[in-house]
Write a protein that holds these residues in place. Sequence first.
Motif, PDB file in Angstrom:
ATOM      1  N   PHE A 287      -4.649 -53.597   5.413  1.00 48.01           N
ATOM      2  CA  PHE A 287      -5.079 -52.839   4.238  1.00 48.01           C
ATOM      3  C   PHE A 287      -6.241 -53.511   3.499  1.00 48.01           C
ATOM      4  CE2 PHE A 287      -0.469 -52.549   4.907  1.00 48.01           C
ATOM      5  CZ  PHE A 287      -0.365 -51.206   5.243  1.00 48.01           C
ATOM      6  N   HIS A 288      -6.756 -54.624   4.015  1.00 47.51           N
ATOM      7  CA  HIS A 288      -7.837 -55.330   3.342  1.00 47.51           C
ATOM      8  C   HIS A 288      -9.184 -54.656   3.584  1.00 47.51           C
ATOM      9  CE1 HIS A 288      -5.611 -59.478   3.056  1.00 47.51           C
ATOM     10  NE2 HIS A 288      -4.994 -58.504   2.420  1.00 47.51           N
ATOM     11  N   PHE A 289     -10.024 -54.663   2.582  1.00 36.45           N
ATOM     12  CA  PHE A 289     -11.368 -54.084   2.683  1.00 36.45           C
ATOM     13  C   PHE A 289     -12.141 -54.705   3.842  1.00 36.45           C
ATOM     14  CE2 PHE A 289     -15.853 -53.973   0.860  1.00 36.45           C
ATOM     15  CZ  PHE A 289     -16.080 -52.660   1.220  1.00 36.45           C
ATOM     16  N   SER A 290     -12.022 -56.005   4.031  1.00 39.47           N
ATOM     17  CA  SER A 290     -12.741 -56.705   5.096  1.00 39.47           C
ATOM     18  C   SER A 290     -11.991 -56.679   6.420  1.00 39.47           C
ATOM     19  CB  SER A 290     -13.000 -58.160   4.692  1.00 39.47           C
ATOM     20  OG  SER A 290     -11.789 -58.815   4.330  1.00 39.47           O
ATOM     21  N   GLY A 291     -10.836 -56.001   6.446  1.00 37.00           N
ATOM     22  CA  GLY A 291     -10.093 -55.828   7.677  1.00 37.00           C
ATOM     23  C   GLY A 291      -9.680 -57.131   8.321  1.00 37.00           C
ATOM     24  N   ILE A 292      -9.657 -57.134   9.655  1.00 36.32           N
ATOM     25  CA  ILE A 292      -9.309 -58.355  10.384  1.00 36.32           C
ATOM     26  C   ILE A 292     -10.557 -59.164  10.728  1.00 36.32           C
ATOM     27  CG2 ILE A 292      -7.290 -57.226  11.364  1.00 36.32           C
ATOM     28  CD1 ILE A 292      -8.832 -57.183  14.071  1.00 36.32           C
ATOM     29  N   VAL A 368       1.483 -45.365   9.986  1.00 37.57           N
ATOM     30  CA  VAL A 368       0.778 -46.385   9.212  1.00 37.57           C
ATOM     31  C   VAL A 368      -0.123 -47.241  10.095  1.00 37.57           C
ATOM     32  CG1 VAL A 368       2.753 -47.991   9.311  1.00 37.57           C
ATOM     33  CG2 VAL A 368       1.014 -48.261   7.529  1.00 37.57           C
ATOM     34  N   ALA A 369       0.374 -47.684  11.242  1.00 39.44           N
ATOM     35  CA  ALA A 369      -0.404 -48.580  12.094  1.00 39.44           C
ATOM     36  C   ALA A 369      -1.594 -47.865  12.730  1.00 39.44           C
ATOM     37  CB  ALA A 369       0.499 -49.182  13.165  1.00 39.44           C
ATOM     38  N   SER A 370      -1.348 -46.698  13.318  1.00 36.72           N
ATOM     39  CA  SER A 370      -2.433 -45.957  13.964  1.00 36.72           C
ATOM     40  C   SER A 370      -3.479 -45.507  12.955  1.00 36.72           C
ATOM     41  CB  SER A 370      -1.875 -44.746  14.708  1.00 36.72           C
ATOM     42  OG  SER A 370      -1.011 -45.143  15.743  1.00 36.72           O
ATOM     43  N   ASN A 371      -3.034 -45.043  11.796  1.00 40.97           N
ATOM     44  CA  ASN A 371      -3.958 -44.547  10.786  1.00 40.97           C
ATOM     45  C   ASN A 371      -4.873 -45.655  10.267  1.00 40.97           C
ATOM     46  OD1 ASN A 371      -4.819 -42.408   8.776  1.00 40.97           O
ATOM     47  ND2 ASN A 371      -4.106 -43.996   7.371  1.00 40.97           N
ATOM     48  N   TRP A 372      -4.281 -46.719   9.747  1.00 38.15           N
ATOM     49  CA  TRP A 372      -5.082 -47.780   9.148  1.00 38.15           C
ATOM     50  C   TRP A 372      -5.846 -48.572  10.210  1.00 38.15           C
ATOM     51  CZ3 TRP A 372      -5.745 -48.606   3.880  1.00 38.15           C
ATOM     52  CH2 TRP A 372      -5.001 -47.749   3.051  1.00 38.15           C
ATOM     53  N   GLY A 373      -5.268 -48.700  11.399  1.00 40.30           N
ATOM     54  CA  GLY A 373      -5.978 -49.374  12.476  1.00 40.30           C
ATOM     55  C   GLY A 373      -7.202 -48.603  12.929  1.00 40.30           C
ATOM     56  N   ASN A 374      -7.071 -47.278  13.044  1.00 38.02           N
ATOM     57  CA  ASN A 374      -8.217 -46.454  13.447  1.00 38.02           C
ATOM     58  C   ASN A 374      -9.292 -46.426  12.372  1.00 38.02           C
ATOM     59  OD1 ASN A 374      -8.141 -45.126  16.118  1.00 38.02           O
ATOM     60  ND2 ASN A 374      -6.107 -44.484  15.466  1.00 38.02           N
ATOM     61  N   TRP A 375      -8.900 -46.386  11.100  1.00 35.93           N
ATOM     62  CA  TRP A 375      -9.899 -46.427  10.031  1.00 35.93           C
ATOM     63  C   TRP A 375     -10.646 -47.756  10.034  1.00 35.93           C
ATOM     64  CZ3 TRP A 375     -12.219 -43.215   6.579  1.00 35.93           C
ATOM     65  CH2 TRP A 375     -11.726 -41.912   6.492  1.00 35.93           C
ATOM     66  N   GLN A 376      -9.963 -48.849  10.262  1.00 39.58           N
ATOM     67  CA  GLN A 376     -10.654 -50.139  10.387  1.00 39.58           C
ATOM     68  C   GLN A 376     -11.635 -50.100  11.561  1.00 39.58           C
ATOM     69  OE1 GLN A 376      -8.117 -53.579  10.628  1.00 39.58           O
ATOM     70  NE2 GLN A 376      -7.582 -53.503   8.459  1.00 39.58           N
ATOM     71  N   TYR A 377     -11.204 -49.501  12.630  1.00 47.72           N
ATOM     72  CA  TYR A 377     -12.022 -49.364  13.834  1.00 47.72           C
ATOM     73  C   TYR A 377     -13.336 -48.656  13.518  1.00 47.72           C
ATOM     74  CZ  TYR A 377     -12.455 -48.627  18.969  1.00 47.72           C
ATOM     75  OH  TYR A 377     -12.842 -48.635  20.282  1.00 47.72           O
ATOM     76  N   LEU A 378     -13.244 -47.520  12.821  1.00 50.75           N
ATOM     77  CA  LEU A 378     -14.442 -46.744  12.470  1.00 50.75           C
ATOM     78  C   LEU A 378     -15.305 -47.448  11.439  1.00 50.75           C
ATOM     79  CD1 LEU A 378     -15.423 -43.901  13.462  1.00 50.75           C
ATOM     80  CD2 LEU A 378     -13.075 -44.424  14.088  1.00 50.75           C
ATOM     81  N   ALA A 379     -14.681 -48.234  10.571  1.00 50.07           N
ATOM     82  CA  ALA A 379     -15.425 -48.914   9.509  1.00 50.07           C
ATOM     83  C   ALA A 379     -16.080 -50.207   9.987  1.00 50.07           C
ATOM     84  CB  ALA A 379     -14.493 -49.228   8.337  1.00 50.07           C
TER      85      ALA A 379
END
Length: 429
Positions: A287-292, A368-379
Amino acid sequence: MPRHGLYWLGQDLRLHDNPVLYDAQHQLDSLTFVYIHYKSQRLEPYFNSAPSQIKQAFIHDCLVDLDHQLGVYQQHILVRNEPPLLAIDKLIHSCAITDVFWTRQFGWDEFEIWSLLQKRYPNIKFHLYESYTLYQQHQLTNVLSDFPQSYSKFVKQLAATIESPLPPPESLPPPVQQREHNLYPSEQALIVSGGERQALKHTETYFSSSLPAHYKDVRNALMGFENSTKLSFWLSTGCLSVKQAYTTVEYYEAQHTRNDSTLWIKKELLWREFFQWYAFHYQTKLFHFSGIQQHKPLTSYYASRFQMWVDGTTPYPIVNACMHELKETGYLSNRGRQIVASCFVHELQLDWRYGANYFEQQLIDYDVASNWGNWQYLAGVGADPRGHRQFNLEHQVNTYDPDGAYIQKWHGKAQCFPLDTTDAADWPQ
């Protein structure tokens, strides 16, 4: 000493392939089922946990279906609308609970609550099960010790065997508390029905047809209910076991055909698996702005741009059409999700977490995992080795809606007023 169990239901609203029920039938003297609606206490400014009416109705119908099936076992579900710690505390005392059962969920909030319960009640036995994924934690020791940075590396390291789904229980222990009130189906119109029985019926219908053999050819279509498996509706609530889904594909391959399309369905189930353990490994970094990646995107929050995106009033017809479909149905195709997420981050230059949270509110098949993981992916802050993917919106239209049928159906007319019409300090409440 009698053993009284409390089963905290979550993303496991089914009888088939449910190890909690499989064990409970032999170990307990009584069993209480509870499902808890609650609002997360996350304080981040981007976060609003209130689900849409459509999403609430789908979850409710999943509960109604399970409650009806439990009636055959002389059992029922208690539904609570209060913080989990409070709800479970009350039931522990009123039902003399000795054992608490829970299926691992991959959101950080839920696991934190589970940990707090264990600390609060040291004399109670807590049983953690893993049935939301294809694999269990102990099967992925090598993978989780040094988590792969990409999906392809994750899959290459998978060596464990996917276990066969469990049958429904033959019997269940009786409840302690009597039914408080009956659960009735919602009156909300939905594009699919919630519940395990509908999940199994849809799965049987889909894999009794020729559709799986052509899945890869049509999976990116913006329209056409039959162009994707739609298994995500029931996988997300646990009405359908992912092991059941995977073994059904393998059975189809054995009975009919094994080709690029059937392999692609299994690939997408493995993508889902990757994101579950990605969330497990990175915890709050999901959930962090800077992701992983630990670098901040060059985006921010602009109230008017965010509202245009939500309302489908941006300068981009394809994006507007997608957003209208999402709000009206609670669903959006995979291609549509990628299009609107790319626009959100790149054209509108918005903080990706606001988009991820909006999907959390709206999507019937939210995970939760697929949603936030995919958004990090696109970002560009997630697991994508290429980083910062941007979709050319004109190319997307020419490829996936060349005749404009989708844009016309969902009223995606472009809006030409300025992007920013209010002060950027107008933070959403």
